[in-house]
Structure formats: C-alpha cells, structure tokens
Scaffold this active site. Sequence first.
Site, PDB file in Angstrom:
ATOM      1  N   GLU A 249       0.878  -1.135   0.090  1.00  0.00           N
ATOM      2  CA  GLU A 249      -0.094  -0.042  -0.064  1.00  0.00           C
ATOM      3  C   GLU A 249       0.774   1.082  -0.203  1.00  0.00           C
ATOM      4  O   GLU A 249       1.676   1.604   0.973  1.00  0.00           O
ATOM      5  CB  GLU A 249      -0.801   0.205   1.150  1.00  0.00           C
ATOM      6  CG  GLU A 249      -2.121  -1.139   1.232  1.00  0.00           C
ATOM      7  CD  GLU A 249      -3.145  -0.954   0.424  1.00  0.00           C
ATOM      8  OE1 GLU A 249      -3.298   0.242  -0.111  1.00  0.00           O
ATOM      9  OE2 GLU A 249      -3.781  -1.899   0.085  1.00  0.00           O
ATOM     10  N   CYS A 283      -2.593   9.565   1.974  1.00  0.00           N
ATOM     11  CA  CYS A 283      -2.145   8.773   0.809  1.00  0.00           C
ATOM     12  C   CYS A 283      -3.321   9.006  -0.317  1.00  0.00           C
ATOM     13  O   CYS A 283      -2.895   9.276  -1.494  1.00  0.00           O
ATOM     14  CB  CYS A 283      -1.872   7.346   1.110  1.00  0.00           C
ATOM     15  SG  CYS A 283      -3.513   6.670   1.869  1.00  0.00           S
TER      16      CYS A 283
END
Length: 503
Positions: A249, A283
């Site tokens: 991720e 993010c």
Amino acid sequence: MSTDSAEKSALIDIEMFQSLDPRTNDVIAEFPVLSPQDVEEAVANARSAATWWGSLTFSARARHLKHWRQLILERFDELAGLISHETGKPMADAMLEVVLGVDHLHWAGKNAKRVLGRRHVAPGMLMFNHTASVEYEALGVVGVIGPWNYPVFTPMGSIAYALSAGNAVVFKPSEFTTKVGQWLVDTFAEALGDQGRHRSPLQLITGDGRTGNALCQSDIDKLAFTGSSATGKRVMSACSDRLIPVLMECGGKDAFIVDSDANLKSASDAAVWGAMANAGQTCVGVERIYVVDSVADRFIDLVVDQVSKLTVGGEPDADIGPITMPAQLAIIERHVKDGMRSGGQAVVGSASSIRAPYVKPVVLVDVPEDASTVTEETFGPVIVINRVPSLRVAVERANASRYALGATVFSKRNGVRAAQDLTAGMVGINSILPYAAMPSLPFGGVGGSGFGRIHGAEGLREFARPKSVAHRRFPPLLNPTSFSKAQWTMHALKTLVRVLYRW
Ligand code: NAP
C-alpha cells in the site's frame, strides 16, 4: 514487545529513540531500536500464539475482536488524544481516524466467516460423483509495517483483517507514532484477558527502518506494508530473500476532476477538505485538480475563498496541524518552488507559507504537467489546479501519473463513465474519499501505488490461502484416472465432451 521488556532494554544500554510531539518537540515516550534477534523472538512468540488463535472458530475470534472494539470505544478520547499528541493532527482528524478504525474492526470480525469459511462449489459435469468445497486457511504470522500519517486507520486495515482470518501479527509502527502502536497492541492484549497477558497474537516491535528490514527477513508468512513507494521497493527486495509474499500500500498523487456540469459548491468543499485535511498528509489526499475550462474561474474562486478561511496551528481545534515528519518540509518547499518557477501561478500562499513545523495552504494554478509539483507526491497542504478543455482530457491527464491510488470526479452526467476510464484502485463520484469509510470496498493501488488489497472480502482473502477439497461420493460411470479402465472409456469421454461443450 511488552512495556516491561521496553523498560528492561533501556537498562542494558541498547539504542533508544524518542517519539515527539511535532508541535512542541516534547518527548512523549522512548523505545528501544529492536535488533534482528529481538524481531525473531517476537515472531516466534507470535507463531506460538498463532497456534491458539488460529485454532479458534471464526465466531470465537470475532468475540475477542469485539471486546477489543468495545475497549477502544470506552477509551475513544484517550486514543484520539494520543494520536493528536504524536502526529500533531487536530482532534477532529484524530477522532475521524478512530471512528474509521473501529468500523473496519467491526466489519472484518463480522464478515470473516462468510468470506473465508468453507463453501461448496459445483464439481462440474465431468466430476458429478464428487462434492467440492473451498475454504481459506490462515497464513500463520503476518508482519505489518505501518506509516505515521494515519497510525490507527492505516495499520488497522491490515491488522483487523489478518487477525480475523486467524493469523498472528507482528506490528512495526512508524518510529514517529510508536506510542499509538503500543496502545493498540496493549489494549488488544487487555481485551484478550489471561491469554493476552500470556502470549498475544498481536506483537509489537519498535524501531526504525532497520527493525522493519529485520521483520522483512524474519520467519513470517506475509508482509503487509503501508508507506512510501521508495521504501516499498526496499521492503520487497528484503522480502525476496525468503520469498515472503508482500502486500504493498504505497504513495499516491490523486487526481480530482471537475466537469462542466458539476455542482461547484460541493466540488470545491470536497476538494479543499480532500487536499487539506490532516495537513495534506493523506495517501489518497487530493493533490491534482483538473477542472474543465468553462467553470474553472468560478471553481478557483470558491477554492480560494474556502482555503483562505482555514486556521493553521497546534491548537486541537485548528483546521490544519503541523507536518509530522520534519523531512517532508523540504519536499513540500521544493514542489511549491518548482511549480512557481515552471510557470504556475500562486493564488494562495507561496514558498514562504512553509514555517516549520507548519505549512499554510498553498494553491497553485496552471502548473506544467512535468513539474515535480504535478508528478511527485507532495504530502502537504498544497493543491495544483490545472484547466483542461474537456472531461476526456482531464481523465487522460489524471491517468498520466505513475501513481494510481484513488481518484475523484464531480460531474452530474458523466461521473460513472469517467470512473470507468480512470486508472485507479478506488474512485469517488460526487463525494470525497467515500471508499475509505466503506469497509466492504477493497482499498489499494495500481502501478507505483502498489498492489494487493486491504479492506473488504479481498482484504480478508489477502491474509489467507485457499484450500480446495474434492470428495468422491460414489463410483464414476467413466473412470479415466485408472490403469484398469475399459478400452472405450476415452472415446466415451470424448463423445461426452463434444456433446456438452460443442455449443
Ligand atoms: P515510509 O517512510 O515509507 O515508512 C513506512 C514504514 O516503513 C515506517 O514504519 C518505516 O519505519 C518503515 N521503514 C522504513 N525503512 C524501512 C526498511 N528499509 N524496511 C522496512 N521498513 C522500513 O512512509 P511514511 O513516511 O511513514 O508514510 C507516508 C507514505 O505512506 C506516503 O507515501 C503515503 O502515501 C503512504 N501511505 C500509503 C497508504 C496506502 O494505503 N496506500 C496509506 C497511508 C500512507 P520508520 O518510520 O520507523 O522509519
């Protein structure tokens, strides 16, 4: 690692590091940098706990996870306060994080049996004398390496799902948010009661990148990494020594598209929150906005108006807190300067908006697509707004990044079509980051943003391996898998296949 062993480590002169409040530099706690041997010990403890944890039924594990959830809810303010203390983020951002973390914990515990439990599948015409089933077994011990920007929400996306699937977890939080990581591990052990005190299936390891690297080279069965793409490459490389599978991720440069028929008021509200919440350290935060020419001026005015009202500072009720990781300030400054030097126009702020540890909002307009401001992850309260002639060009520009994590499109008529055309792991239509708050939706990236998925059924299966079982119930009419088969068997099979599959 328990608090006791952390205290012992301090007594025997091992390297320590401090966790600081980024607003004041006050020391919050000290932790040891664990060695590869310490990491192996934690992994061995986790493996022994995995024997017990993995032998429980899905329902029994769900009950333990529910106790943990209840404990977190009882101490909600304590956890939100600690997140705010260690990251510097405003209380509203910290509280939202706890809310989302609890939501995922609930979903993973509740749905693990449905997603991973044994289910029967059709054996097919040729094997009709069998029954067939598939079930998902836990991997064993999962290493979880987390970032500091969402120290509860982000690792919970791996921890809750890995535990629900029956794995033990060895968790290495970021050195910037180790106290929050320790809080999670301690409360889980507390929720387990005697077993947790004896040997918890959620073990903490503390340290910096060296400790993370040792975890990648230890006796784990999978490594779930959340962090920058650059570190992700190092993690993959370290894991390759033992052929340890990885979940990546990584970073993003998410685009936000405003179509000519968009509701500009809600689009600007969503864009500003998406870019500025958590000081832009998200993010899936909005970093690039592509707005169709015909509505660009009005949209920019609305953004400027909203951004100008945001408060910046260390107060718990500020809109924008500090930049948690000091090294990020230089990257933000470089991107702002590069954007302006290459021809972008600053309509809010400039490089002088950066005053450590705070960055006041910066909005740049019409920045060339090859400037670092557009191509690299900034991770600060900086928005680039570029005008485009059409929705089609907006999608093309959005897709031209090496990152592809999330994306957003505001459009009354063309949102679904644009979502189909966007290269991204998740897309929100007329809504900002809705997928992060929907535990049933898988979350993850494409290309430089990583691979594999947390959250949802895919997130549970990420931490399990399928096992197929086929069970013969009665003798077959034709048995091609025997040396004593009748001579006509293969001809009969050929005829059968022709009849079955010809059309
Ligand atoms: P980072 O610097 O890449 O660090 C991530 C984690 O990796 C930290 O725990 C870090 O430890 C550890 N680490 C560093 N070097 C390592 C090594 N050689 N081997 C193993 N582990 C190592 O990222 P960050 O600054 O913490 O987080 C921000 C980044 O995370 C951004 O790029 C953001 O986009 C990304 N992110 C992605 C997602 C997602 O779901 N895709 C979610 C949140 C954040 P130390 O901190 O102790 O050095």
